[in-house]
Design a protein around this motif. Structure first.
Motif, short mmCIF file in Angstrom:
data_model
loop_
_atom_site.label_atom_id
_atom_site.label_comp_id
_atom_site.label_asym_id
_atom_site.label_seq_id
_atom_site.Cartn_x
_atom_site.Cartn_y
_atom_site.Cartn_z
N VAL A 195 0.88 -1.11 0.08
CA VAL A 195 -0.12 -0.04 -0.03
C VAL A 195 0.72 1.36 0.13
N GLY A 203 -3.99 3.33 -0.63
CA GLY A 203 -4.83 2.24 -0.48
C GLY A 203 -5.61 2.59 -2.12
N ILE A 234 -8.31 3.02 2.37
CA ILE A 234 -7.99 1.73 3.07
C ILE A 234 -9.20 0.87 3.38
N ILE A 263 -6.83 -6.95 0.10
CA ILE A 263 -5.83 -6.05 -0.62
C ILE A 263 -4.88 -7.03 -1.55
N ILE A 319 -2.17 -4.77 -5.25
CA ILE A 319 -2.42 -3.54 -5.10
C ILE A 319 -2.36 -2.77 -6.39
N ARG A 362 -5.94 -2.89 -7.67
CA ARG A 362 -6.56 -1.88 -6.50
C ARG A 362 -6.58 -0.50 -7.07
N TRP A 363 -5.38 0.03 -7.48
CA TRP A 363 -5.25 1.32 -8.12
C TRP A 363 -5.71 1.44 -9.35
#
Ligand code: PLP
Length: 356
Positions: free
Chosen positions: A48, A167, A189, A251, A256, A259-260
């Motif tokens: 993160v 996050g 987050i 996560i 990550i 997620r981004w």
């Protein structure tokens, strides 16, 4: 109606399995089970924050971590870059902690220009520069890498508020040489409020050890020493650690990068929607933040004079979605939409349909 679909800019919707993880007896923060959970949490937080160093977890809000960063900063003058409410908060905290602060204001919706920052740093000497990564009050996303390199060229430490960034948008503490980055649990987050995070450079921490009045509760030097034993300095909110451990699992499962990307796709969906509303209905809505500097986690929508934010917020609430008012002088003429944590483009599209 989707009950409880929250797109508030200041509070993420928490996954049911994360809420569920908190419903159990607490464990001692000096137990082997806690150590194991702490290590697991570190594993996810490293991605993160983009760091190989420990990420400190405190039982505090984002503001507490901003104060921790200031109190641990190298002695000397601070240059605070202000483009909204949270940049301004750094000024207030630093002054209240007895620091001499020079405040550099940038228009709401804009981000600090690295060239301007460089000339300010040439004119006077500063020990540290504060900057907000994702300015939640305006939806603007600062270029951390450029600002950090400017600060370092002038020998200043770079202190970052990434409360609504971490996050939800790329953050690379090590690669971008960021000295102290703080965040909190309740934004991108995706946890309930109550935990704060900090990641530092080795250099920052060594300098912090020489600062005398760091206090006790939020002393990052002490957090570092305890993190090496997979512990916190004092009793943490163990229930929130259980929640964090559950969210970290999610996560790590998504990883990550995706997620981004999911957050970036929501930013793009927002822009497309605003353009299509303006095109199809002629209603004069817009996005406050400068194109190219828009946060993937929060958008401030500017409204035409005939639509006031409170009327729009209640009408959207009647359709099952919570969105927030604009910030400060823009409270009536804009609304803010948080598209962060677990949300997807599909969910955001439903919320936008309700706003439409
Ligand atoms: C929410 C927020 C804060 C303050 O966090 P608290 O947890 O309310 O203290 C600070 N900075 C930014 C950018 C935020 O979005």
């Amino acid at each position: 109606m989707a009950p409880g679909a929250s797109f508030l800019p200041n509070l993420a919707e928490v996954r049911p399995e994360v809420l569920q993880a908190m419903v159990r007896q607490p464990i001692s923060h000096r137990s082997a089970e806690f150590h194991e959970m702490f290590e697991n949490i570190q594993y996810g937080l490293r991605d993160v924050f983009g760091t190989e160093r420990p990420v400190y977890v405190a039982t505090a809000s984002g503001t507490g971590m901003m104060e921790a960063a200031i109190r641990c900063s190298p002695r000397g003058r601070i240059l605070s870059l202000v483009n909204g409410a949270f940049g301004e908060r750094f000024v207030k905290i630093a002054r209240a902690c007895g620091r001499e602060v020079y405040r550099h204001d940038v228009a709401l919706g804009a981000v600090p220009d690295p060239g301007e920052v460089a000339s300010l740093l040439e004119r006077d000497s500063y020990a540290a520069v504060t900057v907000v990564h994702s300015e939640t009050s305006t939806g603007a996303l600062a270029d951390l890498r450029a600002i950090a390199s400017t600060a370092h060229d002038a020998g200043a430490a770079i202190i970052v508020d990434s409360v609504s960034g971490a996050g939800g948008t790329p953050l690379r503490v090590d690669d971008w040489s960021l000295d102290c980055v703080v965040s909190a649990s309740q934004k991108a987050i995706g946890l309930p409020p109550g935990l704060g995070f900090a990641a530092t450079s080795d250099h920052f921490l060594r300098q912090a050890a020489a600062v005398n009045d760091r206090g006790v509760y939020l002393d990052l030097v002490s957090f570092d020493a305890h993190a090496r034993n997979s512990e916190t300095p004092s009793t943490p909110s163990v229930a929130l650690f259980f929640a964090l451990n559950a969210e970290i699992a999610e996560i790590v499962r998504e990883s990550i990068g995706p997620r981004w990307d999911r957050h970036e796709a929501m930013r793009v969906a927002m822009e497309r929607w605003v353009a299509s509303v303006a095109r199809e209905s002629g209603v004069g809505i817009g996005i406050l933040a400068t194109p190219g500097s828009r946060s993937p986690t929060v958008t401030a929508l500017t409204l035409p004079p005939e639509i006031r934010s409170n009327a729009l917020i209640s009408a959207v609430a009647a359709r099952g979605y919570s969105i927030g008012a604009g910030y400060g002088s823009l409270s009536e003429s804009s609304v803010r939409i948080g598209h962060m944590a677990g949300h997807t483009v599909v969910e955001l599209t439903d919320c936008l349909a309700a706003i439409g």
